[in-house]
Design a protein around this motif. Sequence first.
Motif, short mmCIF file in Angstrom:
data_model
loop_
_atom_site.label_atom_id
_atom_site.label_comp_id
_atom_site.label_asym_id
_atom_site.label_seq_id
_atom_site.Cartn_x
_atom_site.Cartn_y
_atom_site.Cartn_z
N ASP A 273 4.02 9.53 -2.69
CA ASP A 273 4.16 10.53 -1.55
C ASP A 273 3.48 9.36 -0.39
OD1 ASP A 273 4.95 12.54 -2.75
OD2 ASP A 273 2.45 12.78 -3.87
N ASN A 274 3.10 8.32 -0.11
CA ASN A 274 2.48 7.31 1.45
C ASN A 274 3.50 6.50 1.72
OD1 ASN A 274 1.15 6.55 2.20
ND2 ASN A 274 -0.44 6.88 1.79
N HIS A 275 3.42 6.35 2.86
CA HIS A 275 4.79 5.59 3.16
C HIS A 275 4.01 4.92 4.25
CE1 HIS A 275 8.04 7.47 2.24
NE2 HIS A 275 7.79 8.64 2.79
N ASP A 276 2.29 4.49 3.92
CA ASP A 276 1.36 3.75 5.05
C ASP A 276 1.24 2.71 3.74
OD1 ASP A 276 0.22 3.38 6.83
OD2 ASP A 276 -1.25 3.92 6.18
N ILE A 277 1.55 2.51 3.03
CA ILE A 277 1.11 1.55 1.93
C ILE A 277 1.10 0.27 2.39
CG2 ILE A 277 0.42 0.41 -0.35
CD1 ILE A 277 1.47 3.59 -1.81
N LEU A 278 0.28 -0.71 2.81
CA LEU A 278 0.72 -2.71 2.99
C LEU A 278 0.29 -3.22 1.60
CD1 LEU A 278 0.10 -4.43 5.38
CD2 LEU A 278 -2.56 -4.63 5.09
N ALA A 279 0.18 -2.24 1.04
CA ALA A 279 -0.62 -3.37 -0.68
C ALA A 279 -0.89 -2.94 -1.68
CB ALA A 279 -1.65 -4.05 -0.27
N ILE A 280 -1.21 -3.51 -2.96
CA ILE A 280 -1.11 -2.89 -4.26
C ILE A 280 -2.07 -3.92 -4.38
CG2 ILE A 280 -0.50 -1.78 -6.02
CD1 ILE A 280 2.24 -0.59 -5.44
N VAL A 281 -3.34 -3.48 -5.20
CA VAL A 281 -4.18 -4.52 -5.67
C VAL A 281 -4.78 -4.62 -7.36
CG1 VAL A 281 -6.60 -5.68 -5.61
CG2 VAL A 281 -5.74 -4.66 -3.26
N ALA A 282 -3.72 -5.25 -7.90
CA ALA A 282 -3.74 -5.28 -8.83
C ALA A 282 -4.58 -6.16 -9.85
CB ALA A 282 -2.59 -6.33 -9.98
N VAL A 283 -5.88 -5.75 -10.52
CA VAL A 283 -7.08 -5.72 -11.09
C VAL A 283 -6.73 -6.41 -12.55
CG1 VAL A 283 -9.43 -6.49 -10.44
CG2 VAL A 283 -8.15 -4.94 -8.87
N HIS A 284 -7.29 -8.22 -12.24
CA HIS A 284 -7.54 -8.55 -13.87
C HIS A 284 -8.77 -8.68 -14.03
CE1 HIS A 284 -3.30 -9.61 -13.04
NE2 HIS A 284 -3.66 -10.47 -12.50
N LEU A 285 -9.66 -7.44 -14.95
CA LEU A 285 -10.91 -7.21 -15.49
C LEU A 285 -11.13 -7.53 -16.08
CD1 LEU A 285 -13.54 -5.88 -13.73
CD2 LEU A 285 -13.17 -3.83 -14.21
N GLY A 286 -11.92 -8.42 -16.14
CA GLY A 286 -13.01 -7.95 -17.80
C GLY A 286 -11.61 -10.11 -18.16
N GLY A 287 -10.26 -10.84 -17.09
CA GLY A 287 -10.21 -11.33 -18.03
C GLY A 287 -8.40 -10.66 -18.71
N ILE A 288 -8.84 -9.45 -18.80
CA ILE A 288 -7.61 -8.70 -19.27
C ILE A 288 -6.37 -8.64 -18.12
CG2 ILE A 288 -6.31 -6.05 -20.63
CD1 ILE A 288 -8.29 -7.78 -22.25
N PRO A 289 -5.29 -9.43 -18.47
CA PRO A 289 -3.90 -8.87 -17.60
C PRO A 289 -3.73 -7.36 -17.79
CG PRO A 289 -3.30 -11.16 -19.19
CD PRO A 289 -5.34 -10.46 -19.52
N VAL A 290 -3.39 -6.80 -16.49
CA VAL A 290 -2.49 -5.83 -16.37
C VAL A 290 -1.15 -5.89 -16.32
CG1 VAL A 290 -4.72 -4.51 -15.34
CG2 VAL A 290 -3.56 -5.72 -13.61
N GLY A 291 -0.39 -4.05 -16.63
CA GLY A 291 1.31 -4.44 -16.51
C GLY A 291 1.61 -4.17 -15.28
N LEU A 292 2.06 -6.46 -14.83
CA LEU A 292 2.97 -6.32 -13.38
C LEU A 292 3.77 -6.02 -12.88
CD1 LEU A 292 0.41 -9.90 -13.48
CD2 LEU A 292 0.42 -7.92 -11.51
N GLU A 293 4.42 -5.80 -14.03
CA GLU A 293 5.81 -5.77 -13.51
C GLU A 293 6.13 -3.83 -13.15
OE1 GLU A 293 7.74 -5.40 -18.07
OE2 GLU A 293 7.99 -7.87 -18.04
N ALA A 294 5.00 -3.16 -14.28
CA ALA A 294 5.34 -1.87 -13.35
C ALA A 294 4.30 -1.94 -11.97
CB ALA A 294 4.46 -1.07 -14.17
N ILE A 295 3.70 -2.57 -11.82
CA ILE A 295 2.96 -2.08 -10.46
C ILE A 295 4.32 -3.05 -9.17
CG2 ILE A 295 0.84 -3.42 -8.91
CD1 ILE A 295 -0.80 -3.51 -11.78
N LYS A 296 4.34 -4.28 -9.84
CA LYS A 296 5.70 -4.46 -8.66
C LYS A 296 6.59 -3.55 -8.45
CE LYS A 296 6.84 -9.25 -9.47
NZ LYS A 296 6.59 -10.30 -10.44
N GLN A 297 7.33 -2.94 -10.29
CA GLN A 297 8.63 -1.66 -9.28
C GLN A 297 7.69 -0.76 -8.19
OE1 GLN A 297 9.26 -0.04 -13.48
NE2 GLN A 297 10.24 -2.78 -13.36
N ALA A 298 6.47 -0.30 -8.38
CA ALA A 298 6.36 0.73 -7.45
C ALA A 298 5.44 0.23 -6.21
CB ALA A 298 4.45 1.01 -8.23
#
Length: 351
Positions: free
Chosen positions: A109-134
């Motif tokens: 819904d948004n064409h103004d997104i500059l960046a998505i911040v993937a936060v590995h909080l608590g040292g837990i790696p988040v799902g980067l593949e899905a984030i990169k696809q989005a």
Amino acid sequence: MPIFREIPPTAGWTLSLKNILEPGSLEQDFKNYLGSGFAQVTYSGTAAFYLILESLKTKSSKKSVVIPSFICPLVPLAIKRAGLKVLVCDIRRDSFDFDQAHLENICADNHDILAIVAVHLGGIPVGLEAIKQAAQRCGAIVIEDCAQASGASYKGKRVGTLGDWSFFSLCRGKGLTIYEGGVAVTDNKELAASFAEKFDSLAKGGFFSEALKIIELFGYWIIYRPFFFWWVYRLPQLFWEWRKQPLRAVTEYYTLDFPVHKVSGLRKNIGHANFWRIDKEMANQRRIADYYIAGLKNTPGIKLITESVGDASNYPYLTVIFEDSTKREKAKHLFATLGLGVSQVYEAAIT
């Protein structure tokens, strides 16, 4: 647990001052460790993120940055200081990862997104593949927030190497430290050149600020031990709780004017001298985390946030989610005076 004894709530290291005059470069250490072409030490992880955003503004007219709904308060603060818009995406109920359906809706819904911040909080790696696809679908870049995840890996690859940009924190209590510091990392030459220009124009000398940090760093070398830690952590916490200022009690009171000064060669040398310990300390942190996970995993009413199969967390702390907030408050009250290194992750979610 005797009175006036406090185990630090995160797995910081007791600082070593050996070999601080050995030749070497902290920036080069990060480049070698991550296999990246560019690394720049900054005054803080927040300053690194802010400078990344400022450099991206020279390449794009987009103004929105997507962050998860539970995050360090300094992240949206840096976005605001950069003159950009915060877009908050829900996280899952049982982890720090994005709710993927909500992230997809935001990107659609948004064409103004500059960046998505993937936060590995608590040292837990988040799902980067899905984030990169989005991110690819909406033409955004991915910025990895590795402030709490030095040494962690996602599907066999070190965090900080999978996004367009990444930043790390060298703050006290976060493993490798120069008391206050950060590192911006990228393997994109064009992005690196843009960052270098912004760094040169915005990061100033700050002699008195840097002198204070050197004094505080040597103080950290002395006091980051259970006997001394009570006086600099728990005692101020009690004072601010008495003053009814919970954000100050948990050291989460921040303002927009955070420093963006350059870091002295002495503090960089101390970081360089301790850099080799990252993997060794991570192995020790994982051993301790395994002990607690084994003891808590079958406890009714709680959920542990742990790494996914194929990932490796550095576990600066182990996060427990309570199903019942009343029980959580009872647990917090119980541990408050025991000095066992138990604390709430953040005072409040960013909503």
